[in-house]
Design an enzyme around this catalytic site. Sequence first.
Site, mmCIF file in Angstrom:
data_model
loop_
_atom_site.group_PDB
_atom_site.id
_atom_site.type_symbol
_atom_site.label_atom_id
_atom_site.label_comp_id
_atom_site.label_asym_id
_atom_site.label_seq_id
_atom_site.Cartn_x
_atom_site.Cartn_y
_atom_site.Cartn_z
ATOM 1 N N HIS A 1 -4.525 -3.934 6.390
ATOM 2 C CA HIS A 1 -3.989 -2.652 5.911
ATOM 3 C C HIS A 1 -3.691 -2.650 4.408
ATOM 4 C CE1 HIS A 1 -2.366 -1.899 10.281
ATOM 5 N NE2 HIS A 1 -3.664 -2.203 10.239
ATOM 6 N N GLU B 1 -7.719 9.137 12.040
ATOM 7 C CA GLU B 1 -7.385 10.466 11.550
ATOM 8 C C GLU B 1 -8.283 10.930 10.408
ATOM 9 O OE1 GLU B 1 -2.543 10.050 12.327
ATOM 10 O OE2 GLU B 1 -3.312 10.445 10.306
ATOM 11 N N TYR C 1 2.569 12.321 6.203
ATOM 12 C CA TYR C 1 1.600 12.376 7.286
ATOM 13 C C TYR C 1 2.012 11.575 8.526
ATOM 14 C CZ TYR C 1 -1.162 15.163 4.202
ATOM 15 O OH TYR C 1 -1.573 16.200 3.396
ATOM 16 N N GLN D 1 7.221 0.509 8.532
ATOM 17 C CA GLN D 1 8.274 1.376 7.982
ATOM 18 C C GLN D 1 8.123 1.620 6.484
ATOM 19 O OE1 GLN D 1 10.343 3.169 9.761
ATOM 20 N NE2 GLN D 1 9.400 2.251 11.594
ATOM 21 N N GLY E 1 -6.126 4.628 12.626
ATOM 22 C CA GLY E 1 -4.962 4.801 13.491
ATOM 23 C C GLY E 1 -4.626 3.514 14.219
ATOM 24 N N ARG F 1 -1.027 4.938 7.409
ATOM 25 C CA ARG F 1 -1.137 3.593 7.986
ATOM 26 C C ARG F 1 -2.133 2.724 7.211
ATOM 27 N NH1 ARG F 1 -4.268 1.031 12.142
ATOM 28 N NH2 ARG F 1 -3.052 -0.575 13.253
#
Length: 354
Positions: free
Chosen positions: A153, A240, A250, A177, A234, A215
């Site tokens: 990520h 998405e 978002y 978070q 996702g 994300r």
Amino acid sequence: MYKYALLFLLMMLTVACSENGENQEETEPNSKTTQGSDMEILASELRSPWDIEVSGDTFYITERAGNIVTWTESEGRVRESVNTKEAVHQQGEGGLLGFELRPDFEESREAFVYHTYQNNGETKNRVIVIRLENEGWVEVDVLLENIPGSRIHNGGRIKIGPDQKLYVTTGDAGNQQTAQQEDSLAGKILRMSLDGSIPDDNPFGNSYVYTSGHRNPQGLAWTEENEMYASEHGSDAHDEINKIEAGNNYGWPEIRGDEEREGMVTPIFHTGTDTWAPSGIAINESKLFVASLRGQALRVMDLKALEPEIVTDDYGRIRDVIIENDALFFITNNTDGRGTPSEDDDRLVRMNLP
């Protein structure tokens, strides 16, 4: 009579065998027949490519290990290293990722690049300026450092928008978070001037943050009306497509799919229980093209109907897609350890616009 019957039977068997052979050829994976005359492989044997850019008739492709491949029809493929002051760290999903040529590239020979690095054992990402010189690509300026990074990520797409600002996607770096934390650069789309300064009209005072709640966004594109769209990986499917507007949240990790919450924006499209792992995107008129990794296809959908179709699924994992000179170009991503590469993977492919 018997001889004529036998001759007729042999003729029928010959016809049947011929038809079966044609059908087998049409359905053979990665065959030239299935690719059709509108497909052309321009370059092969790329190594974990990530981003494509074009200047004139020259293609530039980043490779995650820290190289940029230059391809022209006359000279073929040339691989050159990128000399950065912080070493490119290729681990997991990190490495040399997004790439964008300056608008004056023909004169300046400069480009923007996003790459993963390590600082005191901690994985991070940075946005820098590099210049093409005789000995290869050399770092000449730093625009932004200390973007949270990880094995997963990292985001990584960078694009210059119609407003001549540089947009940068960042992932949550495995810490969900952070996407909701205003003071973190993780899980965001960032916006900066081409000199690295914060634009006065950014939605949050003295902040690079343009949107939050992401994300792992890996695709950016604009319509002719300057509407901005982003693709995003996702969790457990639910990939998405978002219409991006300044200041929006978002939702990750608070909402996904069709879920709603006050102050958060639901995607205009999501894949439900299917997994695409969408990466680069490109827009031609009202059609959105999506390179998908785990989904192993190039897809297209009308931005109003939002009904996706497969353009081709003959090439495995696809990382990036661009549209130049009325043609579409994409790169495969089968050599990154998650695909099943053929002998000449990875490849740059040209196709006529459908």
